[in-house]
Design a protein around this motif. Structure first.
Motif, mmCIF file in Angstrom:
data_model
loop_
_atom_site.group_PDB
_atom_site.id
_atom_site.type_symbol
_atom_site.label_atom_id
_atom_site.label_comp_id
_atom_site.label_asym_id
_atom_site.label_seq_id
_atom_site.Cartn_x
_atom_site.Cartn_y
_atom_site.Cartn_z
ATOM 1 N N GLY A 1 -4.744 1.823 -1.958
ATOM 2 C CA GLY A 1 -5.746 0.358 -1.749
ATOM 3 C C GLY A 1 -6.917 1.525 -0.947
ATOM 4 O O GLY A 1 -7.158 2.897 -0.842
ATOM 5 N N CYS B 1 -1.928 -4.122 -5.698
ATOM 6 C CA CYS B 1 -1.857 -4.058 -3.991
ATOM 7 C C CYS B 1 -1.820 -5.141 -3.654
ATOM 8 O O CYS B 1 -2.882 -5.703 -3.466
ATOM 9 N N GLU C 1 0.833 -1.316 0.224
ATOM 10 C CA GLU C 1 0.183 -0.104 0.196
ATOM 11 C C GLU C 1 0.470 1.221 -0.107
ATOM 12 O O GLU C 1 1.538 1.518 0.870
ATOM 13 N N LEU D 1 -3.562 5.097 0.932
ATOM 14 C CA LEU D 1 -5.042 4.502 1.303
ATOM 15 C C LEU D 1 -6.479 5.471 1.250
ATOM 16 O O LEU D 1 -5.656 6.654 1.825
ATOM 17 N N CYS E 1 -3.388 -5.904 -0.263
ATOM 18 C CA CYS E 1 -3.966 -4.309 0.826
ATOM 19 C C CYS E 1 -4.217 -5.077 2.008
ATOM 20 O O CYS E 1 -5.570 -5.279 2.566
#
Length: 292
Positions: free
Chosen positions: A35, A54, A12, A15, A56
């Motif tokens: 993510g 990604c 990640e 975010l 996540c």
């Protein structure tokens, strides 16, 4: 390209927290090495969702499926090496049966609007996603498999031609798109693509496209030992039986540009394949040299 090392960017990087009140009209969301924060709220107008590269860890598999099913307007979902957190998933998977040793996912029903699903990853991760999603016969499913490549995930590198069926869970009863197939086209590209394109009946209008990389013919033509060459040949028979055995397939076409590809099918393979397709009415086997 495949020579790019994504390992440092695979986690990640960013975010996002997307508030449905602020993005009530958002129709397309595309994230690359990014993510979503935990428990993301569904977006009411989202039509296309593309998530790429990604791991996540902030979003569990359950949260991911809840988000997808909550986006009721979603028509297209594309996942390219996007992996929600899945603690049950083993560190190394050597075969599809390894997935059956962990707690299975309960399939969720995606939005009725979903028409296109594209998954691009190593077979075990794709099979895990498909284990958790029910797909109607009207879905257009596209699976791109990484196998004979040089980047990412050392534990999942494959030195042989990947079998296409391994990208699907052992129990595929919830994947209606597989069970409605009536026409199957097996295609060897020129020279490095192995692809199966399957379509369901006119009433359903669904399709399945599965693509994998294949080493160039020279890679096995220059190898004198038969057993050594065999690992570079896709197991067409196994793929067809595992994926479409029991489906109402009435039309099967196999096209190859190189005579070496025909050595993948023995007499027993042909017999087993045809036996698994009891509704077959038309069989076309075509030798199509590269460049013609």
């Amino acid at each position: 390209g495949d020579d790019v090392d994504y390992s440092e960017r695979y986690g990640e990087v960013l975010l996002l927290s997307i508030d449905p009140r602020m993005f009530a009209r958002l129709q397309c969301l595309s994230l690359y090495t990014a993510g979503l924060k935990p428990n993301p709220a569904p977006l009411p107008s989202l039509c296309r969702l593309h998530l790429s590269y990604c791991i996540c860890t902030s979003m569990s598999m359950e949260d991911f499926f809840a988000f997808v099913t909550g986006c009721q307007a979603l028509e297209e979902l594309s996942l390219c090496k996007f992996r929600p957190a899945d603690p049950a998933f083993p560190d190394v998977v050597r075969g599809r049966k390894d997935l059956e040793k962990i707690a299975p996912l309960t399939p969720v029903t995606p939005p009725a609007a979903l028409r296109k699903l594209h998954l691009h990853d190593f077979a075990p991760f794709t099979a895990r996603i498909l284990q958790g999603m029910s797909l109607a016969r009207s879905t257009d499913l596209s699976v791109t498999m990484d196998g004979h490549i040089r980047t990412l995930d050392q534990a999942y590198r494959c030195k042989t031609v990947p079998s296409l069926y391994t990208a699907f869970p052992l129990n595929s009863t919830h994947l209606g798109v597989l069970h409605g197939v009536t026409a199957v086209h097996v295609y060897f590209g020129t020279p490095t693509v192995y692809r199966i394109v399957a379509r369901s009946g006119e009433e359903d209008h669904g399709s399945v496209t599965i693509t994998a990389a294949v080493p160039a013919p020279a890679a096995y033509q220059s190898t004198p030992q038969h057993k050594a060459r065999a690992k570079y040949r896709p197991n067409i028979s196994k793929d067809l039986i595992e994926l479409f055995g029991g489906a109402p397939v009435s039309d099967l076409t196999i096209v190859a540009p190189n005579a070496e590809h025909w050595k993948t099918l023995t007499g027993a393979d042909w017999a087993n394949t045809l036996r698994s397709l009891p509704f077959l009415k038309r069989l076309s086997v075509i030798f199509h040299p590269a460049g013609d």
